[in-house]
Design a protein around this motif. Structure first.
Motif, PDB file in Angstrom:
ATOM      1  N   GLY A 112       0.805  -1.218   0.000  1.00 57.57           N
ATOM      2  CA  GLY A 112       0.000   0.000   0.000  1.00 57.57           C
ATOM      3  C   GLY A 112       0.838   1.268   0.000  1.00 57.57           C
ATOM      4  O   GLY A 112       0.306   2.367  -0.082  1.00 57.57           O
ATOM      5  N   HIS A 113       2.156   1.125   0.056  1.00 61.64           N
ATOM      6  CA  HIS A 113       3.034   2.293   0.017  1.00 61.64           C
ATOM      7  C   HIS A 113       3.310   2.646  -1.439  1.00 61.64           C
ATOM      8  O   HIS A 113       3.503   1.761  -2.271  1.00 61.64           O
ATOM      9  CB  HIS A 113       4.352   2.013   0.747  1.00 61.64           C
ATOM     10  CG  HIS A 113       4.164   1.727   2.198  1.00 61.64           C
ATOM     11  ND1 HIS A 113       3.699   2.669   3.092  1.00 61.64           N
ATOM     12  CD2 HIS A 113       4.362   0.598   2.914  1.00 61.64           C
ATOM     13  CE1 HIS A 113       3.628   2.120   4.292  1.00 61.64           C
ATOM     14  NE2 HIS A 113       4.022   0.865   4.210  1.00 61.64           N
ATOM     15  N   LYS A 114       3.322   3.946  -1.725  1.00 58.49           N
ATOM     16  CA  LYS A 114       3.577   4.369  -3.097  1.00 58.49           C
ATOM     17  C   LYS A 114       4.362   5.662  -3.111  1.00 58.49           C
ATOM     18  O   LYS A 114       4.626   6.252  -2.060  1.00 58.49           O
ATOM     19  CB  LYS A 114       2.265   4.511  -3.856  1.00 58.49           C
ATOM     20  CG  LYS A 114       1.271   5.457  -3.218  1.00 58.49           C
ATOM     21  CD  LYS A 114      -0.052   5.401  -3.960  1.00 58.49           C
ATOM     22  CE  LYS A 114      -1.057   6.297  -3.253  1.00 58.49           C
ATOM     23  NZ  LYS A 114      -2.353   6.269  -3.888  1.00 58.49           N
ATOM     24  N   GLY A 115       4.723   6.099  -4.288  1.00 58.88           N
ATOM     25  CA  GLY A 115       5.465   7.347  -4.440  1.00 58.88           C
ATOM     26  C   GLY A 115       6.777   7.329  -3.690  1.00 58.88           C
ATOM     27  O   GLY A 115       7.494   6.333  -3.685  1.00 58.88           O
ATOM     28  N   GLN A 116       7.066   8.446  -3.033  1.00 60.85           N
ATOM     29  CA  GLN A 116       8.346   8.581  -2.342  1.00 60.85           C
ATOM     30  C   GLN A 116       8.501   7.605  -1.180  1.00 60.85           C
ATOM     31  O   GLN A 116       9.615   7.216  -0.852  1.00 60.85           O
ATOM     32  CB  GLN A 116       8.543  10.013  -1.858  1.00 60.85           C
ATOM     33  CG  GLN A 116       8.834  10.966  -2.987  1.00 60.85           C
ATOM     34  CD  GLN A 116       9.346  12.309  -2.490  1.00 60.85           C
ATOM     35  OE1 GLN A 116       9.329  12.595  -1.320  1.00 60.85           O
ATOM     36  NE2 GLN A 116       9.825  13.125  -3.424  1.00 60.85           N
ATOM     37  N   LYS A 117       7.414   7.201  -0.554  1.00 60.46           N
ATOM     38  CA  LYS A 117       7.507   6.245   0.555  1.00 60.46           C
ATOM     39  C   LYS A 117       7.901   4.854   0.064  1.00 60.46           C
ATOM     40  O   LYS A 117       8.318   4.013   0.850  1.00 60.46           O
ATOM     41  CB  LYS A 117       6.196   6.184   1.326  1.00 60.46           C
ATOM     42  CG  LYS A 117       5.967   7.420   2.154  1.00 60.46           C
ATOM     43  CD  LYS A 117       4.868   7.189   3.139  1.00 60.46           C
ATOM     44  CE  LYS A 117       4.788   8.392   4.054  1.00 60.46           C
ATOM     45  NZ  LYS A 117       4.580   8.025   5.418  1.00 60.46           N
ATOM     46  N   LEU A 118       7.766   4.626  -1.233  1.00 58.18           N
ATOM     47  CA  LEU A 118       8.140   3.352  -1.827  1.00 58.18           C
ATOM     48  C   LEU A 118       9.487   3.455  -2.539  1.00 58.18           C
ATOM     49  O   LEU A 118      10.410   2.701  -2.245  1.00 58.18           O
ATOM     50  CB  LEU A 118       7.058   2.899  -2.813  1.00 58.18           C
ATOM     51  CG  LEU A 118       7.358   1.657  -3.645  1.00 58.18           C
ATOM     52  CD1 LEU A 118       7.403   0.414  -2.750  1.00 58.18           C
ATOM     53  CD2 LEU A 118       6.319   1.487  -4.731  1.00 58.18           C
ATOM     54  N   PHE A 119       9.601   4.403  -3.456  1.00 55.45           N
ATOM     55  CA  PHE A 119      10.785   4.485  -4.306  1.00 55.45           C
ATOM     56  C   PHE A 119      12.029   5.013  -3.588  1.00 55.45           C
ATOM     57  O   PHE A 119      13.125   4.518  -3.812  1.00 55.45           O
ATOM     58  CB  PHE A 119      10.498   5.345  -5.545  1.00 55.45           C
ATOM     59  CG  PHE A 119       9.547   4.693  -6.487  1.00 55.45           C
ATOM     60  CD1 PHE A 119       9.978   3.693  -7.347  1.00 55.45           C
ATOM     61  CD2 PHE A 119       8.207   5.044  -6.511  1.00 55.45           C
ATOM     62  CE1 PHE A 119       9.096   3.072  -8.216  1.00 55.45           C
ATOM     63  CE2 PHE A 119       7.320   4.429  -7.371  1.00 55.45           C
ATOM     64  CZ  PHE A 119       7.770   3.440  -8.231  1.00 55.45           C
ATOM     65  N   MET A 120      11.857   6.010  -2.737  1.00 53.88           N
ATOM     66  CA  MET A 120      13.022   6.611  -2.078  1.00 53.88           C
ATOM     67  C   MET A 120      13.751   5.623  -1.174  1.00 53.88           C
ATOM     68  O   MET A 120      14.983   5.565  -1.216  1.00 53.88           O
ATOM     69  CB  MET A 120      12.628   7.878  -1.320  1.00 53.88           C
ATOM     70  CG  MET A 120      12.233   9.019  -2.236  1.00 53.88           C
ATOM     71  SD  MET A 120      13.578   9.565  -3.304  1.00 53.88           S
ATOM     72  CE  MET A 120      14.232  10.860  -2.284  1.00 53.88           C
ATOM     73  N   PRO A 121      13.053   4.835  -0.351  1.00 51.84           N
ATOM     74  CA  PRO A 121      13.787   3.865   0.465  1.00 51.84           C
ATOM     75  C   PRO A 121      14.533   2.823  -0.378  1.00 51.84           C
ATOM     76  O   PRO A 121      15.650   2.445  -0.041  1.00 51.84           O
ATOM     77  CB  PRO A 121      12.692   3.201   1.306  1.00 51.84           C
ATOM     78  CG  PRO A 121      11.595   4.189   1.364  1.00 51.84           C
ATOM     79  CD  PRO A 121      11.632   4.886   0.038  1.00 51.84           C
ATOM     80  N   ILE A 122      13.916   2.382  -1.470  1.00 50.43           N
ATOM     81  CA  ILE A 122      14.590   1.405  -2.334  1.00 50.43           C
ATOM     82  C   ILE A 122      15.834   2.033  -2.940  1.00 50.43           C
ATOM     83  O   ILE A 122      16.917   1.454  -2.905  1.00 50.43           O
ATOM     84  CB  ILE A 122      13.632   0.863  -3.414  1.00 50.43           C
ATOM     85  CG1 ILE A 122      12.516   0.041  -2.761  1.00 50.43           C
ATOM     86  CG2 ILE A 122      14.399   0.031  -4.445  1.00 50.43           C
ATOM     87  CD1 ILE A 122      11.408  -0.389  -3.707  1.00 50.43           C
ATOM     88  N   ARG A 123      15.689   3.249  -3.462  1.00 49.74           N
ATOM     89  CA  ARG A 123      16.846   3.940  -4.048  1.00 49.74           C
ATOM     90  C   ARG A 123      17.934   4.149  -3.001  1.00 49.74           C
ATOM     91  O   ARG A 123      19.110   3.874  -3.252  1.00 49.74           O
ATOM     92  CB  ARG A 123      16.441   5.291  -4.647  1.00 49.74           C
ATOM     93  CG  ARG A 123      17.638   6.071  -5.210  1.00 49.74           C
ATOM     94  CD  ARG A 123      17.260   7.415  -5.775  1.00 49.74           C
ATOM     95  NE  ARG A 123      16.466   7.300  -6.978  1.00 49.74           N
ATOM     96  CZ  ARG A 123      16.960   7.033  -8.193  1.00 49.74           C
ATOM     97  NH1 ARG A 123      18.247   6.805  -8.358  1.00 49.74           N
ATOM     98  NH2 ARG A 123      16.165   6.977  -9.234  1.00 49.74           N
ATOM     99  N   ALA A 124      17.564   4.628  -1.833  1.00 50.15           N
ATOM    100  CA  ALA A 124      18.547   4.902  -0.786  1.00 50.15           C
ATOM    101  C   ALA A 124      19.251   3.619  -0.344  1.00 50.15           C
ATOM    102  O   ALA A 124      20.467   3.604  -0.151  1.00 50.15           O
ATOM    103  CB  ALA A 124      17.879   5.588   0.397  1.00 50.15           C
ATOM    104  N   ALA A 125      18.496   2.536  -0.193  1.00 49.17           N
ATOM    105  CA  ALA A 125      19.078   1.269   0.251  1.00 49.17           C
ATOM    106  C   ALA A 125      20.044   0.690  -0.777  1.00 49.17           C
ATOM    107  O   ALA A 125      21.069   0.127  -0.422  1.00 49.17           O
ATOM    108  CB  ALA A 125      17.973   0.263   0.546  1.00 49.17           C
ATOM    109  N   VAL A 126      19.715   0.853  -2.041  1.00 49.00           N
ATOM    110  CA  VAL A 126      20.503   0.234  -3.102  1.00 49.00           C
ATOM    111  C   VAL A 126      21.672   1.105  -3.557  1.00 49.00           C
ATOM    112  O   VAL A 126      22.743   0.599  -3.870  1.00 49.00           O
ATOM    113  CB  VAL A 126      19.592  -0.122  -4.296  1.00 49.00           C
ATOM    114  CG1 VAL A 126      20.391  -0.602  -5.483  1.00 49.00           C
ATOM    115  CG2 VAL A 126      18.576  -1.182  -3.880  1.00 49.00           C
TER     116      VAL A 126
END
Length: 101
Positions: free
Chosen positions: A55-69
């Motif tokens: 249910g997470h989308k936008g920055q709450k979804l993409f930013m953590p993935i980008r930051a982690a990777v």
């Protein structure tokens, strides 16, 4: 972000402190682990599945993935960057982050 040791920018550390991050990272890890091919389109489909499942989308979804990777909050196309890094490196970085949570 192609180096073995990932250095996190200050902004990336803030993003990774979000309360939804463990849920998103665990779901993302599960989805990419199941991929037969680690290509940008397949990775994008995995991220969409995470969005649908959490249910997470936008920055709450993409930013953590980008930051982690990547250790960064801005950069080149995330799906292509992950394809270039390779599945093993992406999984390693996400697992490493989850171990610190």
């Amino acid at each position: 972000f192609f180096q073995d040791e990932l250095t996190f920018e200050a902004e990336a550390k803030e993003v990774l402190a979000g309360e939804q991050v463990p849920e998103v990272m665990e779901a993302f890890l599960k989805e990419i682990d199941a991929l037969a091919e680690f290509t940008a389109p397949q990775i994008k489909a995995a991220v969409k599945a995470v969005q649908k499942g959490t249910g997470h989308k936008g920055q709450k979804l993409f930013m953590p993935i980008r930051a982690a990777v990547t250790g960064q909050t801005h950069g080149p196309d995330l799906m292509l960057a992950m394809e270039l890094l390779g599945k093993e490196k992406v999984v390693e970085r996400v697992e490493s982050l989850l171990q610190t949570k």
